[in-house]
Design a protein around this motif. Structure first.
Motif, short mmCIF file in Angstrom:
data_model
loop_
_atom_site.label_atom_id
_atom_site.label_comp_id
_atom_site.label_asym_id
_atom_site.label_seq_id
_atom_site.Cartn_x
_atom_site.Cartn_y
_atom_site.Cartn_z
N ALA A 16 0.85 -1.20 0.00
CA ALA A 16 0.00 0.00 0.00
C ALA A 16 0.89 1.24 0.00
O ALA A 16 2.08 1.17 0.29
CB ALA A 16 -0.91 -0.01 1.23
N PHE A 17 0.29 2.39 -0.30
CA PHE A 17 1.03 3.65 -0.38
C PHE A 17 1.75 3.95 0.93
O PHE A 17 1.14 3.91 2.00
CB PHE A 17 0.08 4.80 -0.73
N ASP A 18 3.03 4.22 0.83
CA ASP A 18 3.85 4.62 1.96
C ASP A 18 3.93 3.53 3.05
O ASP A 18 4.30 3.81 4.18
CB ASP A 18 3.33 5.94 2.56
N GLN A 19 3.59 2.30 2.69
CA GLN A 19 3.61 1.21 3.67
C GLN A 19 4.67 0.17 3.29
O GLN A 19 5.03 0.04 2.12
CB GLN A 19 2.24 0.51 3.72
N TYR A 20 5.12 -0.55 4.31
CA TYR A 20 6.03 -1.66 4.03
C TYR A 20 5.64 -2.92 4.77
O TYR A 20 6.35 -3.92 4.73
CB TYR A 20 7.48 -1.27 4.34
N ASP A 21 4.49 -2.88 5.46
CA ASP A 21 4.05 -4.09 6.13
C ASP A 21 3.35 -5.01 5.13
O ASP A 21 2.81 -4.56 4.12
CB ASP A 21 3.14 -3.77 7.32
N LEU A 22 3.36 -6.31 5.43
CA LEU A 22 2.84 -7.31 4.51
C LEU A 22 1.38 -7.58 4.84
O LEU A 22 1.05 -7.91 5.98
CB LEU A 22 3.64 -8.60 4.65
N ASP A 23 0.51 -7.40 3.86
CA ASP A 23 -0.90 -7.72 4.10
C ASP A 23 -1.15 -9.21 3.82
O ASP A 23 -0.23 -9.96 3.49
CB ASP A 23 -1.82 -6.82 3.27
N ASP A 24 -2.41 -9.65 3.98
CA ASP A 24 -2.74 -11.08 3.83
C ASP A 24 -2.35 -11.60 2.45
O ASP A 24 -1.82 -12.71 2.32
CB ASP A 24 -4.23 -11.30 4.07
N ILE A 25 -2.63 -10.79 1.45
CA ILE A 25 -2.31 -11.23 0.08
C ILE A 25 -0.81 -11.39 -0.09
O ILE A 25 -0.32 -12.37 -0.66
CB ILE A 25 -2.87 -10.21 -0.95
N ALA A 26 -0.06 -10.42 0.45
CA ALA A 26 1.40 -10.49 0.35
C ALA A 26 1.93 -11.73 1.06
O ALA A 26 2.81 -12.44 0.55
CB ALA A 26 2.02 -9.23 0.94
N MET A 27 1.38 -12.01 2.24
CA MET A 27 1.87 -13.17 2.99
C MET A 27 1.52 -14.48 2.30
O MET A 27 2.31 -15.43 2.31
CB MET A 27 1.35 -13.13 4.42
N ALA A 28 0.35 -14.51 1.66
CA ALA A 28 -0.02 -15.72 0.91
C ALA A 28 0.93 -15.91 -0.27
O ALA A 28 1.39 -17.03 -0.54
CB ALA A 28 -1.47 -15.60 0.43
N SER A 29 1.24 -14.80 -0.96
CA SER A 29 2.18 -14.88 -2.08
C SER A 29 3.55 -15.34 -1.60
O SER A 29 4.19 -16.17 -2.24
CB SER A 29 2.33 -13.51 -2.75
N LEU A 30 3.96 -14.82 -0.47
CA LEU A 30 5.28 -15.17 0.05
C LEU A 30 5.35 -16.62 0.50
O LEU A 30 6.39 -17.26 0.41
CB LEU A 30 5.67 -14.23 1.19
N ALA A 31 4.22 -17.14 0.99
CA ALA A 31 4.20 -18.56 1.36
C ALA A 31 4.46 -19.42 0.13
O ALA A 31 5.20 -20.41 0.18
CB ALA A 31 2.86 -18.90 2.00
N ARG A 32 3.85 -19.04 -0.99
CA ARG A 32 4.09 -19.78 -2.23
C ARG A 32 5.54 -19.56 -2.70
O ARG A 32 6.22 -20.52 -3.10
CB ARG A 32 3.12 -19.30 -3.31
#
Lengths: 189, 430
Positions: free
Chosen positions: A89-105
């Motif tokens: 997200a804008f000006d953010q660097y934390d991982l949202d649910d979608i990001a974490m799901a992608s990273l799990a893959r």
């Protein structure tokens, strides 16, 4: 590159197979709307290994896999064997649910190919200053690296850099372009 | 506003004794206010004594370059001899005149360029009283620099301020995988490419004596801090630590460099020697610490930190102690540059949808926006050594190009042109 046209096609095909397999693994439990283990951040962090064991084996077409020799993944761009970029997200660097799901893959694919070293590039959209965006991009890349390490990927295989706003993926001064540019991109070092 | 008042008061102080002597204080007060620190000067036509057409061309180049330099200084209103209308609107106080003596035999006969003898005078317009005379013997390619030099002398003599006509601006040009460093004269002439290494080169910083330019570059995707010798073009590595190696700023005495290093974690501000030896770490926070800039005395530095959750400007001393917060307005402040007189700081702030420039006193008072939404985004301001002009990047015409603004009067001119983006400018100290 030293890779023939046919070999490249094969590699791409194989990458698609790996991607399909990875997707099958992560979504195998049911519909994507269900709160399954992969979209729950806590579960993804703590029990990614368990999750792999509890899902049924995907049906993988066997013929193409056996027909080609093992490709040199370390010579490929990570996206070619299914490692997907992470968006922010804008000006953010934390991982949202979608990001974490992608990273799990991504983590699963990277664990399957321990010879591969990747460069995690942090990118931002064009808004804001050059220097702060370079720092923000690094935070994004580090957030991705740290999460992958927590999922069992060796930290020595993950190099980190930031390009800030310097190398946009999409041109344009609108949210569509900006959203594409706020990412951690996996590259070959 | 305060600097405007200051200037009027100063003018009054200088002219008041004259006015009292003449017994017309009211008239003088009006005159000083309308004249507002501008000096009206006539650029005469230089006499060409010998040298034929090349000497005539030199004379013409000298006249136009000196006129432009004085106008760009922001301190003069310039009249050219051929423009009667322009001259009539001025209250001329001074004039420039001179002679050009070109070589009698040209380069084809002598087998080499011969210097031209140039004599330039600054005189009072009314009485023709000589105030300054300079003689030069430049080669043809040095004619422009000669004009810049004389213009600087005139500015310094009549205003006490240093002239900026021989200064340069270094910046980063390009897009995608490649951005190269370029340097350009302060008036947009003599564009010169400095790097060609097929990667990103960003955030150049002049060593105060102009002999080196420190900058951030990428090698195999990883950042490092490098330095380019301006005389030879040779590039050397200063420091390459894991992560960011960013935001170089030379100490005013040129003996060390401020830089942000992240070393695998959050970026912190360090003082490093020109050979890359880490001398001191100045910050230690779980947040982003970037964009350091020394005050002109080299005692304190201003930098950006997002320790409160938003990037704000802070000031610490050279040991990292005595921290105080400079900015409280705005949720995004960065890219501070400390003015040469030490009084003010210019920086970039997010204002609604755009990044704009702000001028603030180093004490935190008198915050004033320099740009508005018509400028779209304005980034990376850098002071000229005169403390009156700044250079910055703006995408007001779609692509980021460099602009020079007179912060006293607010007017601006475009410095660089072309299709490629120009960013992160830095104005030389001399």
């Amino acid at each position: 590159m030293g890779i023939g046209q046919n070999t490249r096609k094969m590699l791409t095909l194989l990458g698609m197979v790996a991607l399909v397999a990875a997707l099958a693994l992560t979504t195998g439990c049911g519909g994507s709307d269900d709160a399954d283990v992969e979209t729950d951040p806590e579960a993804a962090m703590d029990g990614a290994g368990d999750a792999v064991e509890t899902v049924p084996e995907p049906v993988t077409p066997e013929e193409p896999v056996e027909a080609v020799p093992a490709p040199d993944y370390s010579a490929m761009q990570p996206a070619e064997f299914g490692v997907e970029d992470i968006f922010f997200a804008f000006d953010q660097y934390d991982l949202d649910d979608i990001a974490m799901a992608s990273l799990a893959r991504d983590a699963r694919i990277l664990r399957e190919h321990p010879e591969v070293i990747v460069l995690v590039e942090g990118h931002t959209d064009e808004r804001g200053t050059v220097e702060y965006n370079l720092a923000l991009g690094e935070r994004r890349a580090l957030a991705v690296r740290d999460y992958l390490v927590s999922l069992g990927v060796s930290t020595s295989r993950l190099r980190v850099t930031s390009y800030g706003e310097s190398r946009p993926f999409a041109l344009g001064s609108n949210e569509t372009a900006w959203a594409k540019n706020r990412r951690a991109h996996f590259a070959r070092p | 506003m305060r600097s405007l008042l200051h200037a009027i008061v100063l003018c009054g102080l200088i002219l008041a004794p004259v006015a009292w002597a003449q017994g017309v204080p009211d008239v003088t007060l009006q005159a000083t206010q309308t004249a507002f620190a501008k000096i009206d000067i006539l650029i005469g036509t230089l006499d060409v004594l010998s040298g034929g057409m090349p000497a005539v061309d030199s004379a013409s180049l000298l006249e136009t370059t000196i006129a432009r330099d004085l106008e760009f200084s922001g301190l003069f209103r310039v009249g050219l001899l051929e423009s009667q209308a322009a001259r009539d609107s001025l209250n001329l106080e001074f004039a420039i005149r001179g002679q050009v003596e070109g070589p009698v035999r040209d380069a084809q006969q002598t087998g080499g360029d011969q210097p031209t003898t140039i004599s330039l005078d600054l005189v009072t317009h009314a009485g023709g009283q000589l105030m300054l005379n300079k003689r030069y013997r430049p080669l043809p390619e040095q004619t422009t620099a000669t004009a810049h030099h004389f213009a600087n002398q005139v500015v310094e003599m009549l205003t006490g301020e240093p002239g900026i006509a021989l200064t340069r601006v270094v910046f980063s040009r390009g897009s995608g995988d490649r951005r190269d460093l370029y340097a350009v004269d302060y008036d947009g002439e003599n564009l010169l490419r400095l790097t060609a290494n097929r990667t990103l080169n960003l955030c150049p910083a002049w060593k105060p004596d102009g002999s080196e330019i420190a900058f951030t570059s990428y090698n195999s995707g990883m950042q490092g801090l490098y330095s380019l010798a301006t005389a030879t073009g040779k590039v050397r590595k200063v420091i390459q630590q894991d992560g960011l190696n960013l935001g170089a700023n030379w100490h005013p005495d040129g003996t060390e460099i401020l830089v942000s290093l992240s070393r695998g974690g959050d970026p912190e501000i360090y003082r490093v020697a020109p050979d890359g030896e880490i001398l001191r770490r100045l910050t230690a926070m779980q947040s982003i610490e970037i964009s350091p800039c020394w005050d002109p005395a080299g005692r304190d530095l201003v930098f950006t930190s997002d320790r409160t959750g938003t990037p704000q400007l802070y000031i610490v001393d050279g040991d990292g102690a005595g921290r105080r917060r400079l900015t409280f307005e705005g949720r995004y402040n960065d890219s501070a540059d400390w003015s040469p007189d030490g009084e003010r700081i210019v920086y970039a702030t997010r204002q609604d949808e755009y990044t704009q420039l702000v001028l603030i006193r180093a004490t935190g008072e008198d915050r004033r926006l320099l740009t508005d939404a018509r400028w779209r985004n304005c980034e990376d301001p850098s002071w000229a050594p005169d403390g009156r002009h700044i250079v910055f990047a703006s995408d007001r015409n779609g692509t980021f190009k460099l602009y020079v603004m007179d912060v006293v009067e607010g007017d601006a001119r475009q410095l660089t042109f072309g299709d490629e983006p120009d960013i992160t400018p830095a104005w030389s100290r001399q």
